[in-house]
Write an enzyme that holds these catalytic residues in place. Structure first.
Site, PDB file in Angstrom:
ATOM      1  N   GLY A  29       0.887  -0.933  -0.109  1.00 32.23           N
ATOM      2  CA  GLY A  29      -0.147  -0.245  -0.130  1.00 32.23           C
ATOM      3  C   GLY A  29       0.657   1.625  -0.161  1.00 32.23           C
ATOM      4  N   HIS A 165      -5.937  10.649   7.882  1.00 28.38           N
ATOM      5  CA  HIS A 165      -6.165  10.304   6.264  1.00 28.38           C
ATOM      6  C   HIS A 165      -7.439  10.173   5.984  1.00 28.38           C
ATOM      7  CE1 HIS A 165      -2.419   8.730   5.987  1.00 28.38           C
ATOM      8  NE2 HIS A 165      -2.536   8.191   6.989  1.00 28.38           N
ATOM      9  N   ASP A 371     -13.624  11.698  -0.071  1.00 25.55           N
ATOM     10  CA  ASP A 371     -12.370  11.101   0.223  1.00 25.55           C
ATOM     11  C   ASP A 371     -11.711  12.144   0.905  1.00 25.55           C
ATOM     12  OD1 ASP A 371     -11.216   8.765  -0.250  1.00 25.55           O
ATOM     13  OD2 ASP A 371     -11.628   8.738  -1.980  1.00 25.55           O
ATOM     14  N   ALA A 377      -6.723   9.207  -8.283  1.00 23.22           N
ATOM     15  CA  ALA A 377      -6.616   9.801  -9.079  1.00 23.22           C
ATOM     16  C   ALA A 377      -5.181   9.581  -9.546  1.00 23.22           C
ATOM     17  CB  ALA A 377      -7.227  10.955  -8.313  1.00 23.22           C
TER      18      ALA A 377
HETATM   19  P1  ADQ Z   1      -8.926   4.347   0.693  1.00 19.54           P
HETATM   20  O1  ADQ Z   1     -10.177   5.099   1.086  1.00 19.54           O
HETATM   21  O2  ADQ Z   1      -8.441   3.224   1.105  1.00 19.54           O
HETATM   22  O3  ADQ Z   1      -7.424   5.371   1.390  1.00 19.54           O
HETATM   23  P2  ADQ Z   1      -7.748   5.640  -1.808  1.00 19.54           P
HETATM   24  O4  ADQ Z   1      -6.736   6.765  -1.451  1.00 19.54           O
HETATM   25  O5  ADQ Z   1      -8.564   5.721  -3.270  1.00 19.54           O
HETATM   26  O6  ADQ Z   1      -8.198   4.942  -0.309  1.00 19.54           O
HETATM   27  O7  ADQ Z   1      -6.367   4.242  -1.997  1.00 19.54           O
HETATM   28  C1  ADQ Z   1      -6.544   3.500  -2.608  1.00 19.54           C
HETATM   29  C2  ADQ Z   1      -5.838   1.739  -2.855  1.00 19.54           C
HETATM   30  O8  ADQ Z   1      -6.191   1.110  -2.965  1.00 19.54           O
HETATM   31  C3  ADQ Z   1      -5.298   2.779  -3.760  1.00 19.54           C
HETATM   32  O9  ADQ Z   1      -3.730   3.016  -3.316  1.00 19.54           O
HETATM   33  C4  ADQ Z   1      -5.723   2.023  -5.051  1.00 19.54           C
HETATM   34  O10 ADQ Z   1      -4.770   1.819  -5.562  1.00 19.54           O
HETATM   35  C5  ADQ Z   1      -6.427   0.757  -3.962  1.00 19.54           C
HETATM   36  N1  ADQ Z   1      -6.603  -0.364  -5.183  1.00 19.54           N
HETATM   37  C6  ADQ Z   1      -8.436   0.800  -5.023  1.00 19.54           C
HETATM   38  N2  ADQ Z   1      -9.177  -0.426  -5.689  1.00 19.54           N
HETATM   39  C7  ADQ Z   1      -8.118  -1.383  -6.446  1.00 19.54           C
HETATM   40  C8  ADQ Z   1      -8.622  -2.406  -6.696  1.00 19.54           C
HETATM   41  N3  ADQ Z   1      -9.299  -2.871  -7.631  1.00 19.54           N
HETATM   42  N4  ADQ Z   1      -7.520  -3.404  -7.188  1.00 19.54           N
HETATM   43  C9  ADQ Z   1      -6.389  -2.689  -6.452  1.00 19.54           C
HETATM   44  N5  ADQ Z   1      -6.077  -1.422  -5.983  1.00 19.54           N
HETATM   45  C10 ADQ Z   1      -7.192  -0.795  -5.542  1.00 19.54           C
HETATM   46  C11 ADQ Z   1      -7.609   6.378   3.033  1.00 19.54           C
HETATM   47  C12 ADQ Z   1      -8.763   7.243   2.058  1.00 19.54           C
HETATM   48  C13 ADQ Z   1      -7.779   7.906   1.430  1.00 19.54           C
HETATM   49  C14 ADQ Z   1      -6.619   8.791   1.662  1.00 19.54           C
HETATM   50  C15 ADQ Z   1      -5.776   7.787   1.174  1.00 19.54           C
HETATM   51  C16 ADQ Z   1      -4.610   8.011   2.115  1.00 19.54           C
HETATM   52  O11 ADQ Z   1      -9.775   7.083   2.921  1.00 19.54           O
HETATM   53  O12 ADQ Z   1      -9.100   9.632   1.255  1.00 19.54           O
HETATM   54  O13 ADQ Z   1      -6.787   8.861   0.200  1.00 19.54           O
HETATM   55  O14 ADQ Z   1      -6.649   6.328   3.061  1.00 19.54           O
HETATM   56  O15 ADQ Z   1      -4.317   8.770   2.680  1.00 19.54           O
END
Ligand code: ADQ
Length: 735
Positions: A29, A165, A371, A377
């Site tokens: 991650g 976060h 979010d 993004a």
């Molecule tokens: P998340 O809510 O988990 O994190 P996000 O920042 O979008 O949200 O991170 C998700 C991660 O999971 C990304 O690295 C993405 O690549 C991966 N991911 C999502 N769907 C996937 C899939 N189908 N297959 C493989 N990988 C997948 C929380 C907060 C966010 C904040 C982060 C970091 O909710 O707002 O950006 O922490 O602070």
């Protein structure tokens, strides 16, 4: 480099019990990637829950301990019941929906608070056990809001940072939480509290003011004997890794295969299956676009990848059915034997598959309802070395603050969102490139490594040993001793004295602060002391100082050092040009807020304008002051003026003029034979203390973090010390 203790709910590994031991896999991650360098280089530890709920056999447990120790990870084991109640119940059942403004997901009765407290205590025990003096502790996220406060009690000297976060919600929403006070106090255990965006910081500041009655000075909060700093640190991704992967020939080939002959344009969504991510509304908007633009049918395809998430929480199970139903409906209504409008994948993809999809996308849909940041993004942007592709980004994602060139959407407005999707699909290549270029630049520069470095640098700065001495314990006795010694050694004396709160106690209105006869006598005898210069440096107007102490043979500095006047002269000299264009709009706002807030008043000075709220009700005054500051900050952002928070007063004044500038330049010889004594009681005096040579004797009156070397309890103590100085003068004179 200080040793770093990272504390997060989860360890960056996945653990699978197997026959006679465990398998431990490293998770990749964003947080784990970003923190791996300082974790390794500082010889640090990562403390968290390993993700196992079931009882391990003794063999499995010792295998786990050994494998974790090799990776310098420390497990906080949780029972199945603790996971259900602390993690699923309170963290994900209450805090998560509330902080994302989804009140309808908060259970009618939240029962798991006690488990949340209990697990935060367990984490505190685990950290305290590992802690060594000098370590930096960095606590992460909403599952551990109480931890900084619990640690502060156990380890008063520890240097603690906290990063949230997820969004910090508007104070109006936050205050619905019964545990609101304890949660805020928990966060304030840190030396530095970080957020993704200025809006979250502002919401937090307002909550501190309204709920705890604290005064927040833009990026800092004074607590008794301690200062907490607030900061904005938008998290980035490992941009180089995504860029590298996107250029991998196998990934490029997969992207090309996905695109086919290009006759069907691809829209992509990638999310954890979470109700905050806006998947149903995205599907509805896509459906609407197919209705209003039938020419797109069979010409577009939405690939929606959703990783199963928090499957133990009830709301997530219902949510899965909702998404399944919508996908089925759209495919059922619009699908043809040759075309499936929504291609839905309910699992996580490998990194190469994910990046291939990002590379193949014509349009990336990132449309969460709320979010904290949203890293998807940024991952999309970093995965487009071809410089093409359109990012549609919800204005409710923290990322939208940093990525303004994306196409913004309000995901709650289905019709408008559908039109934005259409606009993204039909955007000209020139515009696509013009928008993506600056996004790529920013995502590459402010990556996860720069995020980690900037947070840790700031934490070192605000909590380092040089700052800790900012809260001196040396009191009046020590000050008197040092002063006596200095006066014996040196011939000359320079006194730099603040007025309100230092020489006279605070009064209800500024006019009542006129000096009493004893003070006038004291100042007169100080001025008469041989080789002694007395300076009064005050926020007051020239007229007030002139009227009260103008007849004494002393230097006067009005309006925080903007105006100065040598003893016995009539002329005041300004420190800078007087730029007045900002005054009228500011006065207009102040008049309005004063009319609405009983007990506040405006003091108009020649250059500055002050707004006093000492007489206002404590909470209302502090809240209004915060509101006012935010309003003025926006209004004055292009003006050469600054807004200064004093002790229940806000002052708006020309930039760069502060009390520090009145410290007279001195040759090394003169400095060596001069005792400098500076005394003050509020933020404005900190500028004065900061400008003094190191040998100067500085004292802060009353509580609060300070640069001063000594602390005096009250104005009476100040007068006592000054009387001592006057008396030594008399004796020296007589000798
Ligand atoms: P998340 O809510 O988990 O994190 P996000 O920042 O979008 O949200 O991170 C998700 C991660 O999971 C990304 O690295 C993405 O690549 C991966 N991911 C999502 N769907 C996937 C899939 N189908 N297959 C493989 N990988 C997948 C929380 C907060 C966010 C904040 C982060 C970091 O909710 O707002 O950006 O922490 O602070």
């Amino acid at each position: 480099m200080s040793r770093l203790l990272i504390v997060a709910n989860r360890l960056p590994v996945s653990v699978r019990p197997v026959e006679g031991g465990v398998e431990v896999g490293r998770s990749l991650g964003g947080l784990a990637t970003g923190l791996s360098r300082p974790h390794e280089q500082s010889g640090g530890l990562w403390i968290g829950w390993p993700g196992t709920e079931e009882e391990l056999t003794p063999e499995q447990q010792s295998d786990l301990d050994r494998k974790l120790a090799e990776l310098r990870l420390v497990a906080v084991p949780l029972t199945g019941d603790q996971v259900t109640r602390y993690y699923e119940g309170y963290s994900n059942g209450v805090l998560w929906p509330l902080f994302h403004y989804l009140l309808d997901q908060v259970p009618l009765q939240a029962r798991d608070w006690d488990a949340y407290v209990e697990v935060n205590e367990l984490f505190a025990d685990a950290v305290a056990e590992q802690y060594r003096p000098g370590d930096l502790v960095w606590v992460h996220d909403y599952q551990l809001l109480l931890l900084p406060g619990l640690l502060r009690r156990r380890l008063p000297e520890a240097r603690i940072g906290f990063f949230l976060h997820i969004p910090f919600p508007s104070e109006e929403l936050f205050r619905t939480l019964p545990a609101r006070k304890r949660l805020l106090e928990g966060m304030l255990g840190a030396d530095l509290v970080g957020f993704h965006t200025p809006t979250y910081l502002r919401h937090f500041a307002t909550a501190l003011t309204d709920i705890l009655g604290l005064t927040v000075d833009i990026d800092r909060v004074q607590l008794p004997g301690r200062e907490v700093r607030l900061g904005v640190f938008p998290m980035g991704i490992d941009a180089a890794a995504f860029q590298g992967l996107a250029q991998d020939p196998a990934v490029e080939a997969e992207a090309a295969a996905l695109r086919g002959d290009g006759s069907v344009r691809i829209l992509v969504g990638v999310d954890r299956l979470d109700y905050t991510k806006g998947i149903p509304r995205r599907l509805l908007a896509y459906e609407r676009m197919l209705e209003t633009h039938p020419e797109l049918r069979e010409k577009v395809r939405l690939v929606q990848v959703a990783v199963p998430s928090r499957t133990g929480v009830g709301a997530y199970q219902d949510f899965r059915s909702l998404v399944d139903g919508l996908v089925g409906r759209i495919n059922g209504v619009f699908g043809t034997p040759r075309w499936v409008p929504v291609h839905y994948i309910f699992r996580g993809l490998s990194a190469p598959d994910l990046v291939a999809l990002y590379r193949a996308a014509d349009v990336m849909l990132v449309t969460p309802l709320r979010d904290g940041m949203n890293l998807v993004a940024k991952e999309f942007v970093a995965s487009r070395p071809d410089g093409d592709g359109v990012l549609v980004l919800s204005e409710f994602a923290g990322a939208s603050w940093e990525l303004p060139e994306a196409l913004p959407v309000n995901p709650y407005d289905t019709d408008a969102t559908a039109e934005i999707f259409f606009r993204a699909l039909t955007m000209e290549p020139d515009e696509r490139r013009a928008r993506l270029g600056p996004l790529r630049q920013r995502v590459a520069t402010f990556d996860v490594h720069s995020w980690v470095t900037s947070f840790l640098d700031q934490l070192e700065r605000v909590s380092g040993p040089s700052v800790r001495v900012l809260s001196p314990t040396a009191g009046e006795g020590a000050l008197r001793e040092e002063l006596t010694r200095a006066l014996e050694q040196n011939d000359e004396l320079l006194l730099l004295l603040d007025y309100d709160g230092t020489l006279v106690p605070f009064t209800a209105t500024p006019e009542l602060a006129r000096p009493d006869a004893a003070l006038v006598g004291l100042l007169r005898s100080l001025a008469a002391r041989p080789d002694t210069e007395v300076h009064i440096v005050s926020g007051r107007s020239r007229e007030a100082l002139e009227q009260w102490v103008g007849s004494l043979p002393i230097w006067l500095h009005a309006e925080h050092g903007f105006w100065s006047r040598p003893p016995g002269q009539a002329e005041w000299t300004p420190a800078a040009d007087i730029h007045g264009t900002w005054r009228e709009p500011v006065l207009e706002i102040l008049r309005d807020i004063t009319a609405r807030t009983p007990g506040t008043l405006i003091e108009v000075k020649a250059v500055a304008i002050a707004w006093h709220y000492r007489l206002a009700d404590l909470e209302t005054g502090a809240r209004r002051a915060n509101e006012l500051r935010i309003h003025l900050n926006q209004l004055l952002s292009n003006q050469p003026v600054e807004i200064l928070a004093g002790n229940r007063v806000l002052e708006i004044r020309p930039y760069g003029v502060h009390k520090g500038r009145i410290v007279p330049p001195m040759s090394a010889e003169r400095e060596a034979r001069t005792t400098i004594l500076a005394i003050g009681d509020d933020r404005t005096d900190e500028d004065l203390f900061a400008s003094l040579p190191p040998t100067a004797i500085s004292a802060r009156v009353g509580p609060g973090a300070t640069r001063a070397r000594f602390r005096l309890e009250s104005t009476a103590a100040v007068r006592g010390v000054l009387q001592m100085v006057a008396d030594t003068g008399v004796r020296a004179d007589l000798a």
